[in-house]
Design a protein around this motif. Structure first.
Motif, mmCIF file in Angstrom:
data_model
loop_
_atom_site.group_PDB
_atom_site.id
_atom_site.type_symbol
_atom_site.label_atom_id
_atom_site.label_comp_id
_atom_site.label_asym_id
_atom_site.label_seq_id
_atom_site.Cartn_x
_atom_site.Cartn_y
_atom_site.Cartn_z
ATOM 1 N N TYR A 161 17.300 3.034 3.980
ATOM 2 C CA TYR A 161 16.135 3.900 4.150
ATOM 3 C C TYR A 161 14.935 3.107 4.655
ATOM 4 C CZ TYR A 161 18.699 7.568 1.703
ATOM 5 O OH TYR A 161 19.618 8.517 1.344
ATOM 6 N N SER A 162 14.782 1.884 4.175
ATOM 7 C CA SER A 162 13.669 1.050 4.641
ATOM 8 C C SER A 162 13.830 0.708 6.118
ATOM 9 C CB SER A 162 13.589 -0.234 3.802
ATOM 10 O OG SER A 162 13.303 0.049 2.450
ATOM 11 N N LEU A 163 15.047 0.403 6.539
ATOM 12 C CA LEU A 163 15.302 0.110 7.942
ATOM 13 C C LEU A 163 15.033 1.324 8.828
ATOM 14 C CD1 LEU A 163 18.545 -2.055 7.718
ATOM 15 C CD2 LEU A 163 16.345 -2.795 8.643
ATOM 16 N N LEU A 164 15.439 2.507 8.359
ATOM 17 C CA LEU A 164 15.181 3.731 9.118
ATOM 18 C C LEU A 164 13.683 3.984 9.241
ATOM 19 C CD1 LEU A 164 17.934 6.128 7.693
ATOM 20 C CD2 LEU A 164 17.866 5.094 9.967
ATOM 21 N N ALA A 165 12.953 3.712 8.159
ATOM 22 C CA ALA A 165 11.504 3.889 8.189
ATOM 23 C C ALA A 165 10.858 2.924 9.180
ATOM 24 C CB ALA A 165 10.918 3.688 6.788
ATOM 25 N N LEU A 166 11.305 1.672 9.188
ATOM 26 C CA LEU A 166 10.785 0.703 10.160
ATOM 27 C C LEU A 166 11.089 1.147 11.589
ATOM 28 C CD1 LEU A 166 11.583 -2.802 8.593
ATOM 29 C CD2 LEU A 166 9.330 -1.796 8.985
ATOM 30 N N SER A 208 -3.241 -0.140 14.770
ATOM 31 C CA SER A 208 -4.463 0.015 13.992
ATOM 32 C C SER A 208 -4.257 -0.626 12.629
ATOM 33 C CB SER A 208 -4.807 1.496 13.829
ATOM 34 O OG SER A 208 -3.829 2.144 13.013
ATOM 35 N N GLU A 209 -5.322 -0.848 11.912
ATOM 36 C CA GLU A 209 -5.213 -1.460 10.584
ATOM 37 C C GLU A 209 -4.363 -0.605 9.654
ATOM 38 O OE1 GLU A 209 -6.180 -4.496 9.603
ATOM 39 O OE2 GLU A 209 -6.680 -4.779 11.721
ATOM 40 N N GLU A 210 -4.503 0.714 9.773
ATOM 41 C CA GLU A 210 -3.713 1.623 8.940
ATOM 42 C C GLU A 210 -2.230 1.537 9.283
ATOM 43 O OE1 GLU A 210 -3.322 6.437 7.985
ATOM 44 O OE2 GLU A 210 -4.987 5.660 9.191
ATOM 45 N N GLU A 211 -1.919 1.527 10.584
ATOM 46 C CA GLU A 211 -0.530 1.427 11.014
ATOM 47 C C GLU A 211 0.079 0.086 10.620
ATOM 48 O OE1 GLU A 211 -0.738 4.188 15.064
ATOM 49 O OE2 GLU A 211 -1.207 2.049 15.146
ATOM 50 N N LYS A 212 -0.698 -0.964 10.756
ATOM 51 C CA LYS A 212 -0.216 -2.295 10.408
ATOM 52 C C LYS A 212 0.086 -2.380 8.911
ATOM 53 C CE LYS A 212 -2.543 -5.555 12.298
ATOM 54 N NZ LYS A 212 -3.596 -6.581 12.563
ATOM 55 N N ALA A 213 -0.806 -1.823 8.080
ATOM 56 C CA ALA A 213 -0.600 -1.857 6.630
ATOM 57 C C ALA A 213 0.653 -1.081 6.241
ATOM 58 C CB ALA A 213 -1.828 -1.279 5.928
ATOM 59 N N GLU A 214 0.878 0.062 6.901
ATOM 60 C CA GLU A 214 2.066 0.867 6.603
ATOM 61 C C GLU A 214 3.331 0.123 7.003
ATOM 62 O OE1 GLU A 214 3.510 5.489 7.086
ATOM 63 O OE2 GLU A 214 2.312 4.616 8.692
ATOM 64 N N PHE A 215 3.296 -0.529 8.174
ATOM 65 C CA PHE A 215 4.452 -1.286 8.641
ATOM 66 C C PHE A 215 4.772 -2.428 7.684
ATOM 67 C CE2 PHE A 215 6.664 -4.525 11.028
ATOM 68 C CZ PHE A 215 7.554 -3.815 11.812
ATOM 69 N N MET A 216 3.758 -3.157 7.256
ATOM 70 C CA MET A 216 3.968 -4.290 6.361
ATOM 71 C C MET A 216 4.470 -3.825 4.998
ATOM 72 S SD MET A 216 3.401 -6.849 8.232
ATOM 73 C CE MET A 216 3.457 -8.140 6.989
ATOM 74 N N GLN A 217 4.008 -2.666 4.553
ATOM 75 C CA GLN A 217 4.460 -2.131 3.262
ATOM 76 C C GLN A 217 5.946 -1.778 3.320
ATOM 77 O OE1 GLN A 217 2.405 1.409 2.038
ATOM 78 N NE2 GLN A 217 3.483 1.569 0.092
#
Length: 211
Positions: free
Chosen positions: A93-98, A67-76
């Motif tokens: 931490y960024s890698l774990l979040a991804l 979704s647009e929301e999920e995509k924006a979160e992933f790109m952030q």
């Protein structure tokens, strides 16, 4: 930090590894190894099965399926990985979040499968903070993602909760007709629940994020 391994031992044998023992040994590798030998049996793959060689698979992430929301979160989060390239801790931490963002569809399907089978599930994450780098994989966000996917019987058990609320969730999960999914951090949830009662003996455990 050996807390994740010790908590698994505590859940299996709370009489042998009480929560005080977890806190005592969580930074002592030698003592932890000796204690866990009484709970866990280590076997090499070649000793128990004739398995093919390990293969590494690269599975692309299809951003268009998000979704647009999920995509924006992933790109952030991906941008934070680049921005923090000089900071190893922040990069981790960024890698774990991804990792968490990519695994959410699998987690949702797995939780549905467990519930449909009449079992309960405990999902562990080490993060309770809604901080910038770990918000996407915090206990609150995991529970939110599951509820958005239509899985309503979800409770949270982490260190941010008041003791009264923590006890209420703990008792609810123990009931056969209580909440089906519990999302918690290792110490708080590991201290508060056991998986050897008739109501929780078949509970599945998912280590969603491991440090």
């Amino acid at each position: 930090d050996l807390v994740e391994t010790l908590i698994m031992g505590h859940l299996a044998k709370p009489d042998l590894i009480p929560i005080d023992k977890v806190r005592e040994l969580m930074f002592d590798t030698v003592a932890t190894h000796k204690l866990l030998r009484q709970v866990m049996v280590r076997r090499k793959k070649e000793e128990i099965a004739d398995l093919p060689p390990k293969e590494t698979q690269f599975i692309p992430v299809d951003l268009q399926s998000m979704s647009e929301e999920e995509k924006a979160e992933f790109m952030q989060v991906a941008k934070s990985l680049i921005d923090n390239s000089a900071n190893p801790s922040a990069m981790l931490y960024s890698l774990l979040a991804l990792e968490g963002l990519v695994k959410y569809p699998w987690l949702t399907d797995k939780v549905r499968e467990i519930i449909d089978d009449g079992r309960k599930v405990v999902i562990f994450s080490p993060f309770v903070s809604e901080g910038k780098l770990t918000a996407a994989i915090s206990t609150a966000r995991i529970a939110e993602k599951l509820k958005r996917a239509g899985i309503d019987s979800v409770g949270i058990l982490d260190g941010k909760m008041k003791e009264r609320d923590r006890l209420a969730v703990q008792q609810d999960f123990k009931r056969k007709d209580g909440i089906k999914v519990l999302v918690g951090n290792y110490l708080t949830a590991g201290e508060s629940i056991t998986l050897n009662s008739p109501e929780t003996r078949t509970t599945e455990v998912i280590l969603f994020i491991e440090r």
